[in-house]
Design a protein around this motif. Structure first.
Motif, PDB file in Angstrom:
ATOM      1  N   GLY A   9       4.813  26.125  65.106  1.00  0.00           N
ATOM      2  CA  GLY A   9       4.994  24.703  64.838  1.00  0.00           C
ATOM      3  C   GLY A   9       6.446  24.274  64.693  1.00  0.00           C
ATOM      4  O   GLY A   9       6.775  23.111  64.922  1.00  0.00           O
ATOM      5  N   HIS A  10       7.314  25.202  64.294  1.00  0.00           N
ATOM      6  CA  HIS A  10       8.701  24.849  64.029  1.00  0.00           C
ATOM      7  C   HIS A  10       9.696  25.377  65.061  1.00  0.00           C
ATOM      8  O   HIS A  10      10.864  25.016  65.032  1.00  0.00           O
ATOM      9  N   ASP A  11       9.223  26.226  65.947  1.00  0.00           N
ATOM     10  CA  ASP A  11      10.083  26.778  67.005  1.00  0.00           C
ATOM     11  C   ASP A  11       9.978  25.862  68.220  1.00  0.00           C
ATOM     12  O   ASP A  11       9.360  26.188  69.223  1.00  0.00           O
ATOM     13  N   ARG A  12      10.579  24.699  68.112  1.00  0.00           N
ATOM     14  CA  ARG A  12      10.450  23.684  69.148  1.00  0.00           C
ATOM     15  C   ARG A  12      11.081  24.078  70.476  1.00  0.00           C
ATOM     16  O   ARG A  12      10.726  23.559  71.517  1.00  0.00           O
ATOM     17  N   GLN A  13      12.017  25.012  70.445  1.00  0.00           N
ATOM     18  CA  GLN A  13      12.670  25.468  71.674  1.00  0.00           C
ATOM     19  C   GLN A  13      11.924  26.625  72.327  1.00  0.00           C
ATOM     20  O   GLN A  13      12.325  27.089  73.397  1.00  0.00           O
ATOM     21  N   ILE A  35      14.180  36.757  57.410  1.00  0.00           N
ATOM     22  CA  ILE A  35      15.333  35.866  57.249  1.00  0.00           C
ATOM     23  C   ILE A  35      15.935  35.523  58.612  1.00  0.00           C
ATOM     24  O   ILE A  35      16.226  34.360  58.903  1.00  0.00           O
ATOM     25  N   ARG A  36      16.098  36.519  59.460  1.00  0.00           N
ATOM     26  CA  ARG A  36      16.671  36.269  60.793  1.00  0.00           C
ATOM     27  C   ARG A  36      15.767  35.357  61.622  1.00  0.00           C
ATOM     28  O   ARG A  36      16.249  34.514  62.377  1.00  0.00           O
ATOM     29  N   THR A  37      14.457  35.551  61.495  1.00  0.00           N
ATOM     30  CA  THR A  37      13.511  34.709  62.235  1.00  0.00           C
ATOM     31  C   THR A  37      13.663  33.253  61.817  1.00  0.00           C
ATOM     32  O   THR A  37      13.772  32.358  62.667  1.00  0.00           O
ATOM     33  N   LEU A  38      13.687  32.994  60.522  1.00  0.00           N
ATOM     34  CA  LEU A  38      13.834  31.618  60.038  1.00  0.00           C
ATOM     35  C   LEU A  38      15.199  31.039  60.388  1.00  0.00           C
ATOM     36  O   LEU A  38      15.308  29.855  60.723  1.00  0.00           O
ATOM     37  N   ALA A  39      16.236  31.853  60.317  1.00  0.00           N
ATOM     38  CA  ALA A  39      17.589  31.366  60.579  1.00  0.00           C
ATOM     39  C   ALA A  39      17.731  30.792  61.981  1.00  0.00           C
ATOM     40  O   ALA A  39      18.476  29.829  62.195  1.00  0.00           O
ATOM     41  N   ARG A  40      17.013  31.353  62.937  1.00  0.00           N
ATOM     42  CA  ARG A  40      17.098  30.868  64.322  1.00  0.00           C
ATOM     43  C   ARG A  40      16.432  29.512  64.518  1.00  0.00           C
ATOM     44  O   ARG A  40      16.623  28.876  65.555  1.00  0.00           O
ATOM     45  N   LEU A  41      15.616  29.081  63.545  1.00  0.00           N
ATOM     46  CA  LEU A  41      14.912  27.808  63.680  1.00  0.00           C
ATOM     47  C   LEU A  41      15.802  26.605  63.398  1.00  0.00           C
ATOM     48  O   LEU A  41      15.413  25.483  63.675  1.00  0.00           O
ATOM     49  N   GLY A  42      16.977  26.827  62.840  1.00  0.00           N
ATOM     50  CA  GLY A  42      17.866  25.719  62.504  1.00  0.00           C
ATOM     51  C   GLY A  42      17.520  25.118  61.151  1.00  0.00           C
ATOM     52  O   GLY A  42      16.628  25.594  60.444  1.00  0.00           O
ATOM     53  N   LEU A  43      18.249  24.052  60.818  1.00  0.00           N
ATOM     54  CA  LEU A  43      18.041  23.407  59.516  1.00  0.00           C
ATOM     55  C   LEU A  43      16.676  22.756  59.435  1.00  0.00           C
ATOM     56  O   LEU A  43      16.182  22.266  60.451  1.00  0.00           O
ATOM     57  N   PRO A  44      16.050  22.755  58.292  1.00  0.00           N
ATOM     58  CA  PRO A  44      16.470  23.302  57.012  1.00  0.00           C
ATOM     59  C   PRO A  44      16.157  24.794  56.847  1.00  0.00           C
ATOM     60  O   PRO A  44      16.570  25.422  55.882  1.00  0.00           O
ATOM     61  N   TRP A  45      15.415  25.363  57.780  1.00  0.00           N
ATOM     62  CA  TRP A  45      14.919  26.738  57.640  1.00  0.00           C
ATOM     63  C   TRP A  45      16.038  27.774  57.620  1.00  0.00           C
ATOM     64  O   TRP A  45      15.925  28.818  56.971  1.00  0.00           O
ATOM     65  N   SER A  46      17.135  27.488  58.285  1.00  0.00           N
ATOM     66  CA  SER A  46      18.239  28.445  58.315  1.00  0.00           C
ATOM     67  C   SER A  46      18.905  28.610  56.944  1.00  0.00           C
ATOM     68  O   SER A  46      19.630  29.581  56.722  1.00  0.00           O
ATOM     69  N   LEU A  47      18.644  27.697  56.021  1.00  0.00           N
ATOM     70  CA  LEU A  47      19.205  27.816  54.675  1.00  0.00           C
ATOM     71  C   LEU A  47      18.698  29.072  53.953  1.00  0.00           C
ATOM     72  O   LEU A  47      19.324  29.523  52.999  1.00  0.00           O
ATOM     73  N   VAL A  48      17.601  29.629  54.426  1.00  0.00           N
ATOM     74  CA  VAL A  48      17.082  30.856  53.816  1.00  0.00           C
ATOM     75  C   VAL A  48      18.092  32.002  53.952  1.00  0.00           C
ATOM     76  O   VAL A  48      18.024  32.986  53.211  1.00  0.00           O
ATOM     77  N   SER A  49      19.049  31.863  54.846  1.00  0.00           N
ATOM     78  CA  SER A  49      20.082  32.887  55.028  1.00  0.00           C
ATOM     79  C   SER A  49      20.854  33.164  53.750  1.00  0.00           C
ATOM     80  O   SER A  49      21.425  34.242  53.592  1.00  0.00           O
ATOM     81  N   ILE A  50      20.849  32.230  52.841  1.00  0.00           N
ATOM     82  CA  ILE A  50      21.529  32.442  51.555  1.00  0.00           C
ATOM     83  C   ILE A  50      20.915  33.640  50.817  1.00  0.00           C
ATOM     84  O   ILE A  50      21.587  34.280  50.016  1.00  0.00           O
ATOM     85  N   CYS A  51      19.679  33.949  51.128  1.00  0.00           N
ATOM     86  CA  CYS A  51      19.013  35.096  50.485  1.00  0.00           C
ATOM     87  C   CYS A  51      19.700  36.416  50.812  1.00  0.00           C
ATOM     88  O   CYS A  51      19.496  37.408  50.113  1.00  0.00           O
TER      89      CYS A  51
END
Length: 150
Positions: free
Chosen positions: A42-46, A92-108
């Motif tokens: 649903g969030h991987d629009r690309q 974390i890497r999977t979410l980071a590739r989705l862009g904002l806001p999901w890439s904010l998880v990289s702070i973990c």
């Protein structure tokens, strides 16, 4: 287990597969894991990711190749540029590739990976209790089928 990039290409027990895009290998019987994939779809629009159930012949071969239990599937695998990532690092890497806001998880990543992985393991070991289990693997919709590796 760390291995060289694209090491599975030289493993006769791993069937060939398209690896030109990142691949998420997941427990297709786990409702929690299937929910993760539904979220990504649903969030991987690309359409960056392809998906593969761990229960498939290829999925099991990849788990064995990386020294993981090919029956319990307690870690998703992210294969990106031929490199496999597991547990919290893969998520974390999977979410980071989705862009904002999901890439904010990289702070973990500021947390030590052993701590992150203990949390991941706690959820993974209890995932069937948390969300349940299906009798069969997740079935993609006709629109999603092209994003799955059979």
């Amino acid at each position: 287990m760390r291995r060289d990039a694209y090491s599975y290409r030289h493993d006769a027990t791993v069937p060939g597969f398209p690896d030109d895009k990142p691949i998420v290998v997941f427990d297709g019987e786990c409702i929690f894991c299937s929910g993760w994939v539904r979220f990504l779809l649903g969030h991987d629009r690309q359409g960056q990711y392809r998906y593969l159930t761990a229960q498939s012949t290829l999925g099991r071969a990849l788990y064995r190749h990386y020294g993981l239990d090919a029956e319990s599937f307690e870690s998703n695998i992210l294969i990106e540029d031929g490199v496999a990532r597991f547990k919290s690092d893969g998520s974390i890497r999977t979410l980071a590739r989705l862009g904002l806001p999901w890439s904010l998880v990289s702070i973990c990543r500021v947390l030590p990976s052993p701590l992150r992985d203990r949390i991941y393991d706690l959820v993974a070991k209890n995932r069937y209790r948390i969300a349940g289990r299906r009798q069969t693997c997740m079935v993609p919709t006709p629109e999603e089928r092209g994003r799955f590796i059979a």
